[in-house]
Design a protein around this motif. Structure first.
Motif, PDB file in Angstrom:
ATOM      1  N   VAL A 197       0.748  -1.245   0.122  1.00 47.07           N
ATOM      2  CA  VAL A 197       0.035  -0.209   0.113  1.00 47.07           C
ATOM      3  C   VAL A 197       0.722   1.184  -0.048  1.00 47.07           C
ATOM      4  O   VAL A 197       1.741   1.228   0.593  1.00 47.07           O
ATOM      5  N   GLY A 198       0.722   2.247  -0.968  1.00 50.13           N
ATOM      6  CA  GLY A 198       1.634   3.147  -0.968  1.00 50.13           C
ATOM      7  C   GLY A 198       0.757   4.645  -0.711  1.00 50.13           C
ATOM      8  O   GLY A 198      -0.563   4.718  -0.964  1.00 50.13           O
ATOM      9  N   VAL A 199       1.468   5.669  -0.085  1.00 49.64           N
ATOM     10  CA  VAL A 199       0.875   6.873   0.058  1.00 49.64           C
ATOM     11  C   VAL A 199       1.861   7.870  -0.499  1.00 49.64           C
ATOM     12  O   VAL A 199       2.785   7.539  -0.878  1.00 49.64           O
ATOM     13  N   ALA A 200       1.064   9.069  -1.192  1.00 47.08           N
ATOM     14  CA  ALA A 200       1.880  10.006  -1.695  1.00 47.08           C
ATOM     15  C   ALA A 200       2.886  10.801  -0.576  1.00 47.08           C
ATOM     16  O   ALA A 200       2.637  10.855   0.471  1.00 47.08           O
ATOM     17  N   ALA A 201       4.059  11.404  -1.529  1.00 42.92           N
ATOM     18  CA  ALA A 201       4.849  12.056  -0.582  1.00 42.92           C
ATOM     19  C   ALA A 201       4.286  13.505  -0.094  1.00 42.92           C
ATOM     20  O   ALA A 201       3.175  13.896  -0.552  1.00 42.92           O
ATOM     21  N   GLY A 202       4.861  14.303   0.844  1.00 42.69           N
ATOM     22  CA  GLY A 202       4.508  15.447   1.302  1.00 42.69           C
ATOM     23  C   GLY A 202       3.375  15.228   2.546  1.00 42.69           C
ATOM     24  O   GLY A 202       4.096  14.658   3.450  1.00 42.69           O
ATOM     25  N   ASP A 203       2.582  16.105   2.553  1.00 46.87           N
ATOM     26  CA  ASP A 203       1.788  16.528   3.991  1.00 46.87           C
ATOM     27  C   ASP A 203       1.192  14.920   4.402  1.00 46.87           C
ATOM     28  O   ASP A 203       1.184  14.479   5.419  1.00 46.87           O
ATOM     29  N   LEU A 204       0.744  14.156   3.189  1.00 48.44           N
ATOM     30  CA  LEU A 204      -0.131  12.928   3.662  1.00 48.44           C
ATOM     31  C   LEU A 204       1.125  11.803   4.152  1.00 48.44           C
ATOM     32  O   LEU A 204       0.965  10.956   5.280  1.00 48.44           O
ATOM     33  N   ALA A 205       2.389  11.819   3.605  1.00 45.96           N
ATOM     34  CA  ALA A 205       3.295  11.337   4.165  1.00 45.96           C
ATOM     35  C   ALA A 205       3.893  11.543   5.376  1.00 45.96           C
ATOM     36  O   ALA A 205       4.107  10.620   6.237  1.00 45.96           O
ATOM     37  N   ARG A 206       3.869  12.726   5.563  1.00 45.66           N
ATOM     38  CA  ARG A 206       4.236  13.280   7.073  1.00 45.66           C
ATOM     39  C   ARG A 206       3.145  12.748   7.905  1.00 45.66           C
ATOM     40  O   ARG A 206       3.589  12.181   9.066  1.00 45.66           O
ATOM     41  N   GLN A 207       1.905  12.897   7.889  1.00 42.42           N
ATOM     42  CA  GLN A 207       0.719  12.540   8.567  1.00 42.42           C
ATOM     43  C   GLN A 207       1.025  10.974   9.019  1.00 42.42           C
ATOM     44  O   GLN A 207       0.902  10.458  10.002  1.00 42.42           O
ATOM     45  N   ALA A 208       1.269  10.114   7.956  1.00 44.71           N
ATOM     46  CA  ALA A 208       1.471   8.590   7.763  1.00 44.71           C
ATOM     47  C   ALA A 208       2.385   8.393   9.014  1.00 44.71           C
ATOM     48  O   ALA A 208       2.648   7.534   9.757  1.00 44.71           O
ATOM     49  N   LEU A 209       3.547   9.193   8.434  1.00 46.02           N
ATOM     50  CA  LEU A 209       4.858   8.902   9.399  1.00 46.02           C
ATOM     51  C   LEU A 209       4.563   9.292  11.163  1.00 46.02           C
ATOM     52  O   LEU A 209       4.882   8.515  11.877  1.00 46.02           O
ATOM     53  N   ASP A 210       3.833  10.331  11.181  1.00 43.95           N
ATOM     54  CA  ASP A 210       3.589  10.646  12.637  1.00 43.95           C
ATOM     55  C   ASP A 210       2.737   9.732  13.099  1.00 43.95           C
ATOM     56  O   ASP A 210       2.676   9.638  14.550  1.00 43.95           O
ATOM     57  N   ALA A 211       1.769   9.153  12.105  1.00 44.42           N
ATOM     58  CA  ALA A 211       0.936   7.983  13.133  1.00 44.42           C
ATOM     59  C   ALA A 211       1.478   6.993  13.149  1.00 44.42           C
ATOM     60  O   ALA A 211       0.838   6.005  13.690  1.00 44.42           O
ATOM     61  N   GLY A 212       2.772   6.690  12.640  1.00 49.27           N
ATOM     62  CA  GLY A 212       3.214   5.289  12.733  1.00 49.27           C
ATOM     63  C   GLY A 212       2.761   4.305  11.814  1.00 49.27           C
ATOM     64  O   GLY A 212       2.718   3.073  11.885  1.00 49.27           O
TER      65      GLY A 212
END
Length: 111
Positions: free
Chosen positions: A33-48
């Motif tokens: 499953v992939g997510v786009a870079a940028g703010d979405l990736a930041r949110q996903a990193l912060d959420a683990g």
């Protein structure tokens, strides 16, 4: 939400990133499953929610642009040494988030 393309291969998710990743995992099965870079990736990193980051490095200097993930709330985020795959005109870098092995989280892709 009205959508003129009922056969489109995606679903609008309006109840949060965690829900979107859960739904994507259910549909993907064993696939990534992939997510786009940028703010979405930041949110996903912060959420683990991410376990791997892909960076496609192309030898061009643009002189500006958007940062890969922006300001992380939970920085620093440790990454593994990159797995490097070279091809014509691009070098693909794969980093494991946290330095561990791939688990059930999603991947962030930067194209």
């Amino acid at each position: 939400m009205d959508w003129d393309h009922p056969d489109a291969p995606f679903t609008f998710v309006t109840d949060g990133l965690d829900s979107a990743v859960r739904r994507a995992r259910a549909v993907a099965g064993e696939r990534a499953v992939g997510v786009a870079a940028g703010d979405l990736a930041r949110q996903a990193l912060d959420a683990g929610l991410l376990d791997e980051i892909h960076v496609d490095l192309v030898p061009v200097l643009l002189g500006g642009g958007t940062r890969l993930v922006g300001d992380l709330a939970k920085a620093p985020v440790p990454l593994s040494a990159p797995r490097v795959v070279e091809s014509a005109g691009v070098t693909h870098l794969y980093f494991t988030v946290g330095g561990g092995s791939r688990g059930e989280r999603a991947s962030a892709a930067r194209q």
